[in-house]
Design a protein around this motif. Structure first.
Motif, PDB file in Angstrom:
ATOM      1  N   SER A  27     127.443 -32.680   4.454  1.00 25.97           N
ATOM      2  CA  SER A  27     128.177 -31.448   4.752  1.00 25.97           C
ATOM      3  C   SER A  27     129.590 -31.753   5.240  1.00 25.97           C
ATOM      4  O   SER A  27     130.553 -31.065   4.880  1.00 25.97           O
ATOM      5  CB  SER A  27     127.415 -30.611   5.775  1.00 25.97           C
ATOM      6  OG  SER A  27     127.288 -31.308   6.994  1.00 25.97           O
ATOM      7  N   GLN A  28     129.742 -32.792   6.043  1.00 33.94           N
ATOM      8  CA  GLN A  28     131.070 -33.175   6.539  1.00 33.94           C
ATOM      9  C   GLN A  28     131.987 -33.596   5.398  1.00 33.94           C
ATOM     10  O   GLN A  28     133.175 -33.239   5.368  1.00 33.94           O
ATOM     11  CB  GLN A  28     130.939 -34.303   7.568  1.00 33.94           C
ATOM     12  CG  GLN A  28     130.336 -33.847   8.892  1.00 33.94           C
ATOM     13  CD  GLN A  28     130.043 -35.004   9.833  1.00 33.94           C
ATOM     14  OE1 GLN A  28     130.030 -36.174   9.431  1.00 33.94           O
ATOM     15  NE2 GLN A  28     129.795 -34.677  11.107  1.00 33.94           N
ATOM     16  N   ILE A  48     133.011 -30.467   3.328  1.00 32.85           N
ATOM     17  CA  ILE A  48     134.000 -29.663   4.057  1.00 32.85           C
ATOM     18  C   ILE A  48     135.368 -30.365   4.054  1.00 32.85           C
ATOM     19  O   ILE A  48     136.409 -29.733   3.849  1.00 32.85           O
ATOM     20  CB  ILE A  48     133.521 -29.398   5.504  1.00 32.85           C
ATOM     21  CG1 ILE A  48     132.302 -28.460   5.480  1.00 32.85           C
ATOM     22  CG2 ILE A  48     134.635 -28.795   6.354  1.00 32.85           C
ATOM     23  CD1 ILE A  48     131.586 -28.353   6.811  1.00 32.85           C
ATOM     24  N   CYS A  60     135.300 -27.678   0.702  1.00 32.86           N
ATOM     25  CA  CYS A  60     134.264 -26.632   0.775  1.00 32.86           C
ATOM     26  C   CYS A  60     134.436 -25.831   2.065  1.00 32.86           C
ATOM     27  O   CYS A  60     134.736 -26.385   3.133  1.00 32.86           O
ATOM     28  CB  CYS A  60     132.874 -27.257   0.782  1.00 32.86           C
ATOM     29  SG  CYS A  60     132.119 -27.397  -0.838  1.00 32.86           S
ATOM     30  N   LYS A  61     134.210 -24.534   1.989  1.00 36.08           N
ATOM     31  CA  LYS A  61     134.249 -23.701   3.189  1.00 36.08           C
ATOM     32  C   LYS A  61     133.033 -23.980   4.066  1.00 36.08           C
ATOM     33  O   LYS A  61     131.938 -24.236   3.570  1.00 36.08           O
ATOM     34  CB  LYS A  61     134.265 -22.221   2.815  1.00 36.08           C
ATOM     35  CG  LYS A  61     135.558 -21.746   2.154  1.00 36.08           C
ATOM     36  CD  LYS A  61     135.469 -20.252   1.890  1.00 36.08           C
ATOM     37  CE  LYS A  61     136.758 -19.735   1.272  1.00 36.08           C
ATOM     38  NZ  LYS A  61     136.684 -18.266   1.028  1.00 36.08           N
ATOM     39  N   LYS A  62     133.230 -23.897   5.366  1.00 35.88           N
ATOM     40  CA  LYS A  62     132.109 -24.064   6.294  1.00 35.88           C
ATOM     41  C   LYS A  62     131.059 -22.970   6.098  1.00 35.88           C
ATOM     42  O   LYS A  62     129.888 -23.153   6.433  1.00 35.88           O
ATOM     43  CB  LYS A  62     132.609 -24.033   7.742  1.00 35.88           C
ATOM     44  CG  LYS A  62     133.422 -25.249   8.132  1.00 35.88           C
ATOM     45  CD  LYS A  62     133.809 -25.182   9.600  1.00 35.88           C
ATOM     46  CE  LYS A  62     134.608 -26.418  10.013  1.00 35.88           C
ATOM     47  NZ  LYS A  62     134.976 -26.367  11.451  1.00 35.88           N
ATOM     48  N   SER A  63     131.484 -21.841   5.528  1.00 36.17           N
ATOM     49  CA  SER A  63     130.570 -20.717   5.327  1.00 36.17           C
ATOM     50  C   SER A  63     129.791 -20.809   4.014  1.00 36.17           C
ATOM     51  O   SER A  63     129.024 -19.907   3.687  1.00 36.17           O
ATOM     52  CB  SER A  63     131.351 -19.407   5.352  1.00 36.17           C
ATOM     53  OG  SER A  63     132.384 -19.426   4.370  1.00 36.17           O
ATOM     54  N   LYS A  90     124.507 -22.146   6.716  1.00 35.32           N
ATOM     55  CA  LYS A  90     125.861 -22.386   6.222  1.00 35.32           C
ATOM     56  C   LYS A  90     126.182 -23.870   6.346  1.00 35.32           C
ATOM     57  O   LYS A  90     125.613 -24.584   7.181  1.00 35.32           O
ATOM     58  CB  LYS A  90     126.871 -21.567   7.028  1.00 35.32           C
ATOM     59  CG  LYS A  90     126.684 -20.068   6.942  1.00 35.32           C
ATOM     60  CD  LYS A  90     127.688 -19.369   7.852  1.00 35.32           C
ATOM     61  CE  LYS A  90     127.481 -17.862   7.824  1.00 35.32           C
ATOM     62  NZ  LYS A  90     128.451 -17.163   8.711  1.00 35.32           N
ATOM     63  N   LEU A  91     127.093 -24.316   5.526  1.00 38.03           N
ATOM     64  CA  LEU A  91     127.445 -25.732   5.479  1.00 38.03           C
ATOM     65  C   LEU A  91     127.925 -26.235   6.843  1.00 38.03           C
ATOM     66  O   LEU A  91     127.705 -27.396   7.187  1.00 38.03           O
ATOM     67  CB  LEU A  91     128.533 -25.949   4.418  1.00 38.03           C
ATOM     68  CG  LEU A  91     128.696 -27.364   3.859  1.00 38.03           C
ATOM     69  CD1 LEU A  91     127.404 -27.848   3.223  1.00 38.03           C
ATOM     70  CD2 LEU A  91     129.832 -27.404   2.837  1.00 38.03           C
ATOM     71  N   GLY A  92     128.534 -25.363   7.616  1.00 40.07           N
ATOM     72  CA  GLY A  92     129.048 -25.775   8.914  1.00 40.07           C
ATOM     73  C   GLY A  92     128.033 -25.792  10.030  1.00 40.07           C
ATOM     74  O   GLY A  92     128.377 -26.143  11.173  1.00 40.07           O
ATOM     75  N   GLU A  93     126.796 -25.434   9.754  1.00 39.29           N
ATOM     76  CA  GLU A  93     125.784 -25.378  10.831  1.00 39.29           C
ATOM     77  C   GLU A  93     124.551 -26.205  10.509  1.00 39.29           C
ATOM     78  O   GLU A  93     123.448 -25.925  10.963  1.00 39.29           O
ATOM     79  CB  GLU A  93     125.385 -23.919  11.093  1.00 39.29           C
ATOM     80  CG  GLU A  93     124.894 -23.175   9.882  1.00 39.29           C
ATOM     81  CD  GLU A  93     124.693 -21.685  10.125  1.00 39.29           C
ATOM     82  OE1 GLU A  93     123.837 -21.094   9.441  1.00 39.29           O
ATOM     83  OE2 GLU A  93     125.386 -21.120  10.984  1.00 39.29           O
ATOM     84  N   THR A  94     124.732 -27.272   9.721  1.00 38.40           N
ATOM     85  CA  THR A  94     123.588 -28.074   9.262  1.00 38.40           C
ATOM     86  C   THR A  94     122.853 -28.777  10.401  1.00 38.40           C
ATOM     87  O   THR A  94     121.656 -29.047  10.298  1.00 38.40           O
ATOM     88  CB  THR A  94     124.040 -29.121   8.220  1.00 38.40           C
ATOM     89  OG1 THR A  94     125.154 -29.861   8.758  1.00 38.40           O
ATOM     90  CG2 THR A  94     124.461 -28.450   6.930  1.00 38.40           C
TER      91      THR A  94
END
Length: 471
Positions: free
Chosen positions: A391-392, A395, A399-402, A422-426
């Motif tokens: 995910s990091q 992003i 890629c958007k965190k959402s 969401k990608l930012g909350e993995t």
């Protein structure tokens, strides 16, 4: 397994039936096929049973039950309306270790009657353990419809020639291959069509053909986990295998479909723990095949999608071993379908990319700028251990965190668990998920809530959704 299935030889053995009404009659008719000695105890008997008594097919030995009649009795059926008598018979038989069935009272049965498909000497017996008789009847109808009426004649001829074949083929594997070749060929069809002379002629010719025991390696895809998703060809091969080398993730349901006397060896790895390394696996495959055995390499998903099937196929070809490939439903496709996430959709994704979450030995680096394109769905196999790093990277490359992401474990099985986020909350998503897991990243994940369909009855226990609408 509530009841252990077994076929009893009742020929010339004493069977006691207590009761002689319509219910008892049905059991007696069935028992008459076994050549058992049927003794009856009842105050009175129905007309049809009277006919059996007159023709000495059954014996009416008493009007009242007594413990003395259990002596030298192999099996007892209680078919009376007297619940106290039925209870008494059940207890006496249990104490004497005699098989007993109290009709229509499953709690007082040490055995139950299955539903029987008779193509003697081929006999199939199926049971629902008394749980679903209507389902059992429907299953029997389906099985009856696909089994030829002359199936038993094939078995009779095979039995007549068994000793002759044994003399021709002294090795067990040679004999098994002979029977497989014969029974899968025109011999069986000629028997089914009534052409017995032609069938015997084919049998004789097949015996005299030179037997060259050729080993073979078959790479078989077991699909994403649910045994119902095995292909027909995969089932056939599992029933023909001499040796099966299988991965850790292969379910018990699938392993139960392997031929019972095949040698099964677990060679997989889980969470990085290696049981047998790839070099050893390849060596075992080749050694077993050179012994003339049919060797199945059973893999989760599809052998050619992150399954090292290519490496094993290369090695087999180099060793001059015959090979086959049986494709399986790859995890990415099967699991996506069972979560209601279409991997391609003209309003959400132009294409699809599969990658593995494992790091390659040669440190091959993914092209993250391509993988970060929001117009593509990204499916990551075995991705849960690297989910934060993946995910990091995505992003960082745009890629958007959402961006929606689905994390699925034990996909396609009754224990399927789906976590949507969401990608930012993995980091929050992986707290209560088991490995290995599949990641689906992209806008198509938005369709999950609308299109989900599998295992909805257990949804509160099995599926956790933490998705919020994309920015």
């Amino acid at each position: 397994m509530d009841y252990f299935p077994a076929f009893l030889d009742l020929k010339y053995k004493n069977v006691l039936v207590v009761g002689a009404g319509e219910v008892a009659l049905n059991k007696i008719k069935l028992l008459l096929r076994t050549k058992a000695i049927i003794n009856i105890i009842s105050e009175c008997i129905c007309q049809e049973i009277q006919c059996f008594v007159q023709r000495k097919k059954v014996y009416w030995i008493s009007k009242k039950f007594s413990k003395i009649y259990l002596k030298k009795t192999y099996l007892v059926i209680a078919a009376t309306n007297d619940t106290k008598l039925n209870q008494k018979i059940f207890q006496m038989c249990n104490n004497a270790c005699i098989f007993v069935n109290v009709v229509d009272d499953q709690s007082k049965c040490s055995f139950i009657f299955p539903s029987i498909i008779d193509r003697s000497p081929i006999v199939l017996a199926i049971s629902s353990s008394g749980k679903a008789p209507i389902l059992l009847r429907l299953l029997r109808q389906k099985i009856e419809s696909i089994l030829p009426s002359r199936l038993g004649e094939i078995a009779v001829i095979a039995g007549q020639w068994r000793s002759v074949v044994k003399n021709y083929f002294t090795r067990f594997l040679d004999r098994r291959r002979f029977w497989e070749k014969l029974l899968n060929g025109p011999f069986s069809q000629n028997v089914i069509n009534g052409n017995i002379k032609k069938a015997i002629s084919i049998l004789k010719k097949t015996i005299k053909q030179p037997s060259v025991l050729m080993g073979e390696i078959i790479l078989v895809g077991a699909g994403p986990g649910n045994s119902d998703l095995l292909t027909l060809r995969a089932l056939q091969v599992l029933q023909e295998a001499d040796v099966v080398l299988y991965d850790c993730l292969i379910s018990k349901d699938i392993l139960d479909r392997i031929r019972r006397d095949a040698k099964c060896i677990c060679v997989g790895k889980r969470a990085g723990k290696i049981i047998i390394n790839q070099t050893q696996i390849i060596k075992m495959l080749i050694e077993f095949a050179k012994e003339g055995k049919k060797v199945v390499r059973l893999k989760g998903g599809d052998p050619f999608i992150f399954g090292r099937g290519g490496e094993e196929l290369e090695a087999a070809k180099s060793a001059g071993i015959l090979v086959q490939i049986v494709p399986g439903i790859t995890a990415g496709i099967g699991i996506a379908a069972y979560t209601g996430i279409p991997l391609t959709h003209r309003n959400y994704a132009k294409g699809l990319i599969f990658i593995t979450g494992h790091k390659c030995i040669d440190k091959f680096e993914n092209n993250w700028s391509i993988l970060s394109d929001p117009n593509y769905t990204l499916v990551v196999y075995m991705g849960s251990l690297q989910i934060i790093e993946i995910s990091q990277k995505l992003i960082f490359y745009g890629c958007k965190k959402s961006t929606p992401i689905a994390l699925i474990s034990q996909g396609t099985t009754i224990n399927q668990r789906v976590v949507i986020g969401k990608l930012g909350e993995t980091s929050n998503m992986i707290k209560n998920i088991t490995t290995p897991s599949l990641l689906i990243i992209g806008r198509v994940v938005l369709l999950h809530e609308k299109l989900k369909w599998f295992n909805l009855s257990n949804r509160s226990n099995n599926i956790k959704n933490i998705y919020s609408v994309i920015d």
